[in-house]
Design a protein around this motif. Structure first.
Motif, PDB file in Angstrom:
ATOM      1  N   GLY A 147     -11.234 -11.810   3.320  1.00 17.77           N
ATOM      2  CA  GLY A 147     -11.443 -12.347   4.661  1.00 17.77           C
ATOM      3  C   GLY A 147     -10.175 -12.933   5.245  1.00 17.77           C
ATOM      4  N   SER A 148     -10.340 -13.959   6.064  1.00 20.23           N
ATOM      5  CA  SER A 148      -9.216 -14.505   6.819  1.00 20.23           C
ATOM      6  C   SER A 148      -8.172 -15.202   5.966  1.00 20.23           C
ATOM      7  N   THR A 149      -8.478 -15.473   4.677  1.00 22.32           N
ATOM      8  CA  THR A 149      -7.454 -16.104   3.833  1.00 22.32           C
ATOM      9  C   THR A 149      -6.228 -15.212   3.692  1.00 22.32           C
ATOM     10  N   PHE A 150      -6.387 -13.911   3.950  1.00 24.38           N
ATOM     11  CA  PHE A 150      -5.257 -12.994   3.832  1.00 24.38           C
ATOM     12  C   PHE A 150      -4.211 -13.242   4.924  1.00 24.38           C
ATOM     13  N   LYS A 151      -4.587 -13.958   5.964  1.00 26.19           N
ATOM     14  CA  LYS A 151      -3.660 -14.183   7.079  1.00 26.19           C
ATOM     15  C   LYS A 151      -2.395 -14.932   6.665  1.00 26.19           C
ATOM     16  N   ILE A 152      -2.445 -15.633   5.508  1.00 24.25           N
ATOM     17  CA  ILE A 152      -1.244 -16.357   5.080  1.00 24.25           C
ATOM     18  C   ILE A 152      -0.074 -15.397   4.877  1.00 24.25           C
ATOM     19  N   TYR A 153      -0.367 -14.161   4.460  1.00 27.35           N
ATOM     20  CA  TYR A 153       0.713 -13.210   4.227  1.00 27.35           C
ATOM     21  C   TYR A 153       1.261 -12.673   5.559  1.00 27.35           C
ATOM     22  N   THR A 154       0.365 -12.524   6.524  1.00 25.93           N
ATOM     23  CA  THR A 154       0.811 -12.075   7.842  1.00 25.93           C
ATOM     24  C   THR A 154       1.750 -13.089   8.484  1.00 25.93           C
ATOM     25  N   TYR A 155       1.360 -14.350   8.463  1.00 27.06           N
ATOM     26  CA  TYR A 155       2.179 -15.368   9.116  1.00 27.06           C
ATOM     27  C   TYR A 155       3.448 -15.669   8.312  1.00 27.06           C
ATOM     28  N   THR A 156       3.393 -15.537   6.986  1.00 25.83           N
ATOM     29  CA  THR A 156       4.613 -15.725   6.197  1.00 25.83           C
ATOM     30  C   THR A 156       5.619 -14.621   6.505  1.00 25.83           C
ATOM     31  N   ALA A 157       5.122 -13.373   6.604  1.00 26.04           N
ATOM     32  CA  ALA A 157       6.006 -12.261   6.976  1.00 26.04           C
ATOM     33  C   ALA A 157       6.573 -12.469   8.375  1.00 26.04           C
ATOM     34  N   ALA A 158       5.767 -13.030   9.281  1.00 23.74           N
ATOM     35  CA  ALA A 158       6.220 -13.262  10.657  1.00 23.74           C
ATOM     36  C   ALA A 158       7.344 -14.296  10.695  1.00 23.74           C
ATOM     37  N   ILE A 159       7.166 -15.397   9.972  1.00 21.84           N
ATOM     38  CA  ILE A 159       8.203 -16.430   9.960  1.00 21.84           C
ATOM     39  C   ILE A 159       9.484 -15.889   9.333  1.00 21.84           C
ATOM     40  N   THR A 184       5.778 -20.292  18.548  1.00 20.98           N
ATOM     41  CA  THR A 184       5.802 -19.060  19.335  1.00 20.98           C
ATOM     42  C   THR A 184       4.454 -18.867  20.034  1.00 20.98           C
ATOM     43  N   PRO A 185       4.422 -18.660  21.356  1.00 23.28           N
ATOM     44  CA  PRO A 185       3.136 -18.490  22.066  1.00 23.28           C
ATOM     45  C   PRO A 185       2.543 -17.107  21.809  1.00 23.28           C
ATOM     46  N   ILE A 186       1.227 -17.083  21.606  1.00 26.50           N
ATOM     47  CA  ILE A 186       0.498 -15.834  21.391  1.00 26.50           C
ATOM     48  C   ILE A 186      -0.735 -15.852  22.292  1.00 26.50           C
ATOM     49  N   LEU A 187      -0.959 -14.784  23.014  1.00 27.75           N
ATOM     50  CA  LEU A 187      -2.092 -14.708  23.921  1.00 27.75           C
ATOM     51  C   LEU A 187      -3.350 -14.295  23.160  1.00 27.75           C
ATOM     52  N   ASP A 188      -4.334 -15.174  23.218  1.00 23.76           N
ATOM     53  CA  ASP A 188      -5.645 -14.873  22.632  1.00 23.76           C
ATOM     54  C   ASP A 188      -6.545 -14.376  23.756  1.00 23.76           C
ATOM     55  N   ALA A 189      -6.606 -13.030  23.914  1.00 21.06           N
ATOM     56  CA  ALA A 189      -7.373 -12.401  24.988  1.00 21.06           C
ATOM     57  C   ALA A 189      -7.999 -11.124  24.439  1.00 21.06           C
ATOM     58  N   PRO A 190      -8.964 -10.537  25.179  1.00 24.88           N
ATOM     59  CA  PRO A 190      -9.620  -9.319  24.692  1.00 24.88           C
ATOM     60  C   PRO A 190      -8.594  -8.245  24.315  1.00 24.88           C
ATOM     61  N   LYS A 192       1.086 -21.974  15.379  1.00 27.33           N
ATOM     62  CA  LYS A 192       0.495 -22.895  14.408  1.00 27.33           C
ATOM     63  C   LYS A 192      -0.975 -23.181  14.719  1.00 27.33           C
ATOM     64  N   MET A 193      -1.357 -23.188  16.021  1.00 28.59           N
ATOM     65  CA  MET A 193      -2.761 -23.397  16.357  1.00 28.59           C
ATOM     66  C   MET A 193      -3.586 -22.146  16.095  1.00 28.59           C
ATOM     67  N   ALA A 194      -3.012 -20.979  16.386  1.00 31.36           N
ATOM     68  CA  ALA A 194      -3.719 -19.729  16.111  1.00 31.36           C
ATOM     69  C   ALA A 194      -3.963 -19.578  14.613  1.00 31.36           C
ATOM     70  N   MET A 195      -2.949 -19.939  13.824  1.00 36.16           N
ATOM     71  CA  MET A 195      -3.088 -19.840  12.370  1.00 36.16           C
ATOM     72  C   MET A 195      -4.046 -20.908  11.850  1.00 36.16           C
ATOM     73  N   GLY A 196      -3.892 -22.141  12.303  1.00 34.62           N
ATOM     74  CA  GLY A 196      -4.725 -23.228  11.816  1.00 34.62           C
ATOM     75  C   GLY A 196      -6.185 -23.052  12.140  1.00 34.62           C
ATOM     76  N   ASN A 197      -6.493 -22.385  13.251  1.00 32.22           N
ATOM     77  CA  ASN A 197      -7.889 -22.153  13.632  1.00 32.22           C
ATOM     78  C   ASN A 197      -8.377 -20.765  13.254  1.00 32.22           C
ATOM     79  N   SER A 198      -7.548 -20.032  12.522  1.00 36.06           N
ATOM     80  CA  SER A 198      -7.906 -18.715  11.985  1.00 36.06           C
ATOM     81  C   SER A 198      -8.407 -17.764  13.076  1.00 36.06           C
ATOM     82  N   MET A 199      -7.654 -17.680  14.158  1.00 35.81           N
ATOM     83  CA  MET A 199      -8.014 -16.775  15.245  1.00 35.81           C
ATOM     84  C   MET A 199      -7.670 -15.329  14.867  1.00 35.81           C
TER      85      MET A 199
END
Length: 531
Positions: free
Chosen positions: A386-398, A407-413, A444-451
């Motif tokens: 599930g969403s716990t895998f996102k740690i690898y996505t954001y680590t690769a991003a940093i 960094t701003p990210i648009l949360d939209a459809p 950091k908010m997108a990651m912290g709220n697991s969007m």
């Protein structure tokens, strides 16, 4: 002359069997007397090699014997020395211990009932052999054994538990006993015997017997317990207290009487020991932290090429902290009880790891190891994270330096023309867990709220292959497909990995990017206590 075996001629039937018994008794007496004479007069001459070879055949070498060389169990301990598992061989158990660790109660009881001249004989008790031959004759059967502890030991080590009854075999046994007594001290012989002999219930040696029958150890055996165990080797099944308690108590009485006769204890001590109501346990193989034990056995097999069937007596000292393990097991039970019904889950797994070393401190692979299917270690079984895998996505991003924590990210459809539906050809429309959109958010908010939508956008910007490689670098071992075979939903946890993989990855982050792979084994000692 007609032989009649039926009841029509009862007097002939009785006369025939009387003659047969007399004939067999003469043969038995002759055999026993021959053996006694060989032992009494022939064995001193067997120091002449040629005569020994003609009489008993080839005699194996007795050099290099040691208790530590016996086949024995693998023992698995936690980091503080607490026993987690005694792993035998198909139910058979032996744990070798030094003579200094064995209670004087069992030593004295064994000598009294098996070989009261042990410390004075040369390996063969010549008087006992003659007495046994005469007793066998006078009682019309085998009533006494003339075998010393040394003879019983060489029979177990060199001849086997079910030998033939030939004169040559008995002579060879006696010769070997004499040779063993020349090469080893009485203490060494007694130690080997007490670690070798069979006590019933698939236990070999006094330590395994003490643990099986009384859930104690050889060092702490009481007089009552020792006198019960000392009586077992003569007939382990017949005198097994779990099978035939009256016979076992009678045999215990014989042991205590022998100890009184040979001045090991007083009559009052014997009476008190016999009166004790012993708690006797059936044999059971029960492991503490069974999922972790299974994982250790897997690690030993794959990394060290060690298996319990080797019977080398390895002592495995592991990273587990049994106190933390008990806490972890309770946490799993509490979570299932409190939240399982609401979230529709009925089992759980947990892995606790020291990020600075990779040492596994606790591992729970399920709620109940003994239920049907419960032996499957979910802590080491791949499933979607599930969403716990996102740690690898954001680590690769940093790491890519294309993103930072604000960094701003648009949360939209977000709609993809394919990869949706069962066929994969329908549109794929990812949604957030709350089914809402939140506009522009810092990373950091997108990651912290697991969007979900910001995570997918970050993954695509960094590159799916880079996310896969980052996960592997951080310790995930179950991403075994080619990089291009992973799709957009990877960051949402569509690829199966294990909880142990995830604990390793999180530990890498906690250790500031320094990865330590899981280390369940601290060190290994062999039966001689050498690493």
């Amino acid at each position: 002359m007609r032989r009649c075996y039926g009841r029509r001629y009862p007097y002939r039937h009785a006369n025939y069997h009387l003659r047969e018994w007399q004939r067999r008794r003469r043969v038995t007496l002759q055999r026993n007397l021959i053996v006694a004479l060989i032992v009494l007069f022939g064995l001193p001459l067997l120091t002449v090699p040629a005569l020994a070879a003609q009489t008993v055949g080839d005699v194996p070498s007795v050099t290099g014997l040691a208790s530590t060389g016996l086949p024995q169990d693998m023992l698995i301990f936690d980091r503080h020395g607490n026993l987690l598992a005694d792993v035998g061989d198909q139910g058979d158990h032996r744990i070798v211990v030094p003579i200094s660790f064995i209670s004087p109660n069992i030593i004295n009881a064994t000598i009294a009932i098996e070989d009261h001249t042990f410390y004075s004989n040369s390996g063969v008790d010549f008087g006992a052999v003659m007495r046994a031959a005469l007793a066998d004759y006078s009682h019309r059967g085998i009533k006494q054994g003339g075998s010393t502890i040394s003879q019983q030991l060489v029979k177990q080590l060199f001849i086997g538990p079910n030998p033939d009854n030939s004169i040559q075999r008995k002579a060879k046994e006696a010769v070997l006993a004499l040779i063993v007594n020349r090469h080893y001290t009485k203490s060494q012989i007694l130690e080997m015997y007490l670690n070798t002999i069979f006590y019933g219930s698939q236990t070999y040696g006094i330590e395994a017997a003490a643990r099986s029958y009384f859930r104690t150890n050889a060092h702490d055996l009481s007089l009552a317990q020792a006198s019960m165990l000392a009586g077992l080797p003569q007939a382990p099944t017949q005198y097994n207290p779990l099978i035939n308690l009256p016979a076992a108590k009678k045999r215990q009485h014989d042991v205590l009487a022998a100890m009184v006769e040979y001045h090991f204890i007083t009559a009052q001590e014997a009476d008190a020991a016999f009166a004790v109501k012993l708690q006797i346990y059936p044999p059971i193989n029960q492991f503490a932290a069974p999922y972790f034990v299974d994982y250790v056995l897997k690690t030993l097999r794959q990394q060290y090429h060690i298996q319990p069937s080797d019977r080398r007596g390895y002592r495995i000292y592991t990273s587990l902290d049994l106190n933390l393990q008990h806490i972890a097991e309770q946490v799993v039970r509490d979570q299932i009880a409190q939240k399982g019904k609401f979230y529709n889950f009925h089992d759980a797994a947990l892995v606790s790891m020291d990020p600075k070393t990779g040492e596994i401190l606790a591992m729970v692979g399920g709620d109940n190891y003994n239920k049907p299917g419960g032996w499957i270690n979910m802590a080491d079984t791949p499933r979607q994270p599930g969403s716990t895998f996102k740690i690898y996505t954001y680590t690769a991003a940093i790491e890519s330096r294309k993103f930072n924590m604000i960094t701003p990210i648009l949360d939209a459809p977000l709609v993809f023309p394919t990869w949706g539906g069962a066929s994969g050809f329908d549109p794929y429309i990812p949604l957030n867990y709350d089914l809402k959109y939140h506009g522009v958010l810092p990373l950091k908010m997108a990651m912290g709220n697991s969007m979900n939508i910001p995570a997918i956008k970050t993954e695509l910007r960094v590159g799916i292959q880079n996310v896969v490689q980052m996960a592997r670098r951080m310790g995930v071992t179950h991403l075994t497909k080619q990089d291009d075979q992973y799709g957009i939903s990877l960051t949402l946890g569509s690829a199966e990995v294990t909880p142990l993989d995830m604990a390793t990855g999180v530990s890498t982050l906690a250790n500031l990017g320094v990865r330590h792979m899981p280390a369940p084994v601290l060190f290994i000692k062999d039966a001689a206590d050498k690493e």
